[in-house]
Design an enzyme around this catalytic site. Structure first.
Site, PDB file in Angstrom:
ATOM      1  N   GLU A 112     -11.168   0.540  -2.534  1.00 60.73           N
ATOM      2  CA  GLU A 112     -10.554   0.829  -1.342  1.00 60.73           C
ATOM      3  C   GLU A 112      -9.373   1.660  -1.510  1.00 60.73           C
ATOM      4  O   GLU A 112      -9.183   2.248  -2.688  1.00 60.73           O
ATOM      5  CB  GLU A 112     -10.378  -0.184  -0.323  1.00 60.73           C
ATOM      6  CG  GLU A 112      -9.334  -1.171  -1.080  1.00 60.73           C
ATOM      7  CD  GLU A 112      -9.148  -2.695  -0.163  1.00 60.73           C
ATOM      8  OE1 GLU A 112      -9.730  -2.863   0.586  1.00 60.73           O
ATOM      9  OE2 GLU A 112      -8.474  -3.453  -0.927  1.00 60.73           O
TER      10      GLU A 112
ATOM     11  N   ASP B  30       0.858  -1.195  -0.182  1.00 57.63           N
ATOM     12  CA  ASP B  30       0.068   0.054   0.114  1.00 57.63           C
ATOM     13  C   ASP B  30       0.886   1.140   0.025  1.00 57.63           C
ATOM     14  O   ASP B  30       0.568   2.069   0.758  1.00 57.63           O
ATOM     15  CB  ASP B  30      -0.969  -0.050   1.232  1.00 57.63           C
ATOM     16  CG  ASP B  30      -1.725  -1.367   1.430  1.00 57.63           C
ATOM     17  OD1 ASP B  30      -2.225  -1.936   0.400  1.00 57.63           O
ATOM     18  OD2 ASP B  30      -1.745  -1.798   2.574  1.00 57.63           O
TER      19      ASP B  30
END
Length: 788
Positions: A462, A296
């Site tokens: 997301e 991420d």
């Protein structure tokens, strides 16, 4: 000395001298270099006469000596003067007066690097040839004269020529006895030795015959007007080769603990991985730019500097901070959080909990990081110095299942936060929401407003990032799942929507699965780039860099071969234009334990205690003290004091040298080398009733509460061992051990590594005891090395 007769000038000179003295100006340390062409500075351009017009123009000349690249690795607090010259031997260097010029400038505390050998052995060139006996005498003279001036001599053996034998390995049949003479003189005179012969041999052998050509002067015909017929030179480097050779020298002085020099190295630019380098050295790079589990990733630019952070989940220190100047070469600066809160929870192993999908932003001369803890809410920390201390965590918005937060400050001073929802905690996912923030970014204001529902076309959307461009608000967000998803861009004229949707990057026909979730960044030269991850399962979520363009006010990421506005990820590409060229650098992997603190690549599996380790730079060791296992212990899955680092590539070997010093009052203390994930395996050295026992163990389905099984065991009499694991591209791991560091014995059975809870597999060390009592034993780790 000429006398100054003018009294005014004399007074001015005196005043200048007194001012300099009063200001406390101190001469910087100097590093002098004496050597031959492989070390020397070279002309970057040479004049070429056009055969038709007769015009003279400068033509780029690619040859570089490794000493020419060495200043890249040091701060401006050292002066490097390179006296090395083409074609010089120790004999000609002295005869031409070059040594006298160099030594006349040496002062107390300076360093002198001495590397000859290529030309000393040239019997046919009488002006250069130096007999082995005279070569020894000349080296001794150099060393003695440097010492007499209060300087620090460093002897270096000659670099190898690129000559491969029938066995596919380097054949160094030119230097003869000369490298061994350098080693003998260094030992006799008790001076620092950097064995460049061995270092460069290992490097070129590792790269191989064909691939190593790019580091040397191999020039095709008509590619350079200085060499119209081309050139095949297996002795001299081009820039990439010289830079790598310089990095090997730097690694050598680190290993020899030349602290006066290593203290002047730039932050971590000194480390170059032996198993993965993205920078190809020819103006291009290959993906991944970080071949390790920096899940991420998010990046921001501050002037010429780029800062990256990534998810760290339960691993501590958390929120790694990486730095780059060119988006390809990255180093670890530190971590933003030393521990997770509250300690009552995170002192225990909390696999997969903690820090999820952070964002990093620069605002009002400060760098901010926001992240979601799925069980607590959204946290923030900030700093004025990303390499320094970060502020204590602030809970910005409490709530279960709030994740993947990113702030945005608008032109009018209003602040906002976009975030997603974790279905495992919130009971719903595939939604993106925006909430207002106080201008200082420390507190959410009011309720979050859903701005996008991805259930129909973008399930599991997301990881949103919020930007503004040309009057549009943009939300960049991944969808479709970690391993198989795509990258979405949403745009709207109002920050709360409605938003238009477009898929801007997907796998397509490329080999890069699930390319998504990351950061849009720009360069000062006006280029746009996108950094994202790819899930490689046991090897973690590795980081890729993609070119990015804007078409019709939507981004196109990667290469859009069919022109539909959706790009595919690239494997190789030209490096970003940041206005300058920067040295190759990678996050640290190997560790000689020469620092007073843990190196930055190491993380514990939970919040740590101060007494768990002792970094002893005087001995060059790391002591890990045995920590009592938790109550209801079943396996290492439950142990917080695992000292681990990320898998650094898909093909590597991790080796460590350690000495086990168990307590004579405790049976069952153990230490070892572990590959950790949902399944794990290890080499364990245990103090039993029958003495020391080495075993190779594995634990399958550790997450489900399984216990270890023993695949092999052996009684040992020596408490000093070398432990090794070889990891291959299919995640197959084979263990071996050695008692002398030379011959390794395979041990146990192969093991297939698996990812951990939201993280890749990790490799590292541990030391534990089965009881809680007053004191225990330890393991002293001499070094930990990552190699091919």
């Amino acid at each position: 000395m000429r006398k100054v007769n003018n009294p005014i000038i004399a007074l001015l000179l005196l005043a200048f001298a007194l001012a300099s003295f009063a200001s406390g100006e101190k001469r910087l340390v100097h590093l002098f270099m004496a050597g031959d062409s492989t070390m020397a500075n070279k002309d970057v351009y040479r004049n070429v006469t056009d055969s038709v017009t007769g015009e003279i123009s400068p033509e780029f000349f690619p040859e570089r000596g490794w000493g020419m690249l060495l200043p890249e690795f040091f701060t401006d607090q050292i002066v490097i003067e390179n006296y090395a010259r083409n074609g010089r031997s120790t004999r000609s260097f002295i005869a031409e007066g070059l040594w006298d010029k160099l030594i006349s400038k040496v002062q107390k505390g300076d360093y002198v690097v001495i590397q000859f050998g290529h030309n000393d052995q040239s019997v046919e060139k009488t002006e250069r040839y130096t007999s082995p006996e005279d070569y020894r005498k000349n080296l001794i003279r150099f060393v003695d004269e440097v010492k007499a001036k209060g300087g620090n001599p460093i002897l270096a053996t000659p670099v190898v020529r690129r000559k491969f034998g029938n066995n596919g390995k380097i054949v160094d049949d030119v230097h003869g006895v000369y490298p061994s003479i350098v080693c003998e003189v260094a030992k006799e005179k008790k001076v620092t030795l950097v064995d460049m012969t061995e270092l460069t041999r290992a490097w070129i052998n590792e790269v191989g015959d064909e691939a190593s050509k790019k580091f040397f002067m191999h020039i095709p015909k008509k590619a350079n007007r200085n060499f119209p017929n081309g050139l095949t030179d297996n002795t001299h480097y081009v820039e990439a080769g010289a830079r790598h050779a310089a990095s090997l020298f730097v690694a050598g002085i680190q290993k020899q603990k030349v602290e006066g020099l290593t203290s002047l190295l730039k932050e971590n630019n000194l480390y170059v991985s032996k198993v993965w380098v993205s920078d190809l050295g020819n103006g291009k790079y290959k993906n991944p730019i970080l071949n390790a589990d920096y899940s991420d990733p998010d990046v921001c630019r501050v002037g010429d500097d780029y800062y990256m952070t990534a998810s760290s989940f339960n691993c501590i220190p958390g929120l790694p901070i990486l730095h780059s100047k060119d988006l390809v070469n990255w180093t670890l600066l530190g971590a933003a959080i030393p521990a997770l809160t509250p300690d009552t929870i995170f002192a225990r192993s909390q696999h997969g909990n903690g820090v999820w999908a952070p964002s990093i932003r620069y605002h009002n001369n400060e760098v901010y990081i926001y992240y979601g803890d799925p069980d607590q809410g959204i946290f923030m920390t900030k700093t004025k110095n990303p390499a320094g201390v970060w502020e204590p965590l602030t809970l910005v918005k409490a709530g279960k299942g709030l994740i993947d937060a990113c702030p945005f400050w608008d032109e009018d001073g209003q602040a906002y936060l976009v975030h997603a929802f974790a279905g495992s905690r919130a009971g719903i996912k595939s939604l993106l929401a925006v909430t207002r923030l106080t201008p200082d970014g420390k507190q959410a204001v009011g309720q979050s407003i859903i701005v996008y529902d991805g259930h129909d076309v973008d399930e599991t959307i997301e990881g949103p990032k919020l930007y503004k461009r040309n009057g549009y608000y943009y939300i960049f967000a991944p969808a479709g799942g970690v391993a198989t998803g795509w990258q979405v861009a949403l745009r709207a004229k109002n920050i709360f929507g409605p938003y238009e949707r477009k898929v801007v990057m997907a796998q397509g026909k490329s080999s890069i699965n699930g390319p998504h979730q990351g950061a849009w960044v720009d360069t000062k030269t006006g280029e746009d780039w996108f950094i994202h991850f790819q899930d490689r399962f046991a090897f973690g979520r590795v980081v890729h860099l993609q070119p990015m363009q804007w078409k019709n006010d939507f981004p196109v990421i990667g290469e859009d071969k069919d022109g539909d506005g959706c790009g595919e990820p690239v494997l190789t590409y030209k490096k970003p234009n940041v206005g300058k060229t920067y040295p190759i650098a990678t996050p640290a992997e190997s560790d000689e334990f020469s620092s007073k603190s843990l190196s930055l690549q190491w993380q514990w599996h939970a919040n740590s205690q101060d007494w768990w380790y002792f970094a002893n730079p005087a001995k060059g060791t790391l002591s890990l003290y045995s920590v009592p296992v938790p109550a209801n212990y079943k396996s290492l899955w439950d142990v917080p004091n695992l000292l681990l680092q990320k898998f650094p590539a898909q093909d590597f070997t991790a080796t460590t040298k350690l000495t086990f010093v168990p307590s004579n009052r405790i049976t069952g203390e153990r230490t070892g080398l572990v590959v950790m994930g949902l399944d794990y395996a290890l080499l364990s050295l245990e103090n039993t009733k029958n003495g020391l026992v080495l075993s190779q163990n594995e634990c399958l389905k550790a997450e489900k509460g399984s216990s270890e099984t023993v695949n092999a065991s052996a009684n040992l009499s020596d408490n000093t061992l070398y432990l090794r694991v070889k990891v291959q591209p299919d995640a197959n791991c084979t263990f071996s051990y050695s008692t002398d560091g030379q011959k390794y014995t395979p041990f146990g059975k192969p093991f297939t590594a698996k990812e951990g809870k939201w993280i890749g597999a990790k490799v590292g060390l541990f030391c534990s005891r089965p009881v809680k009592n007053n004191d225990g034993g330890r393991v002293e780790v001499d070094w930990f090395r990552i190699e091919k």
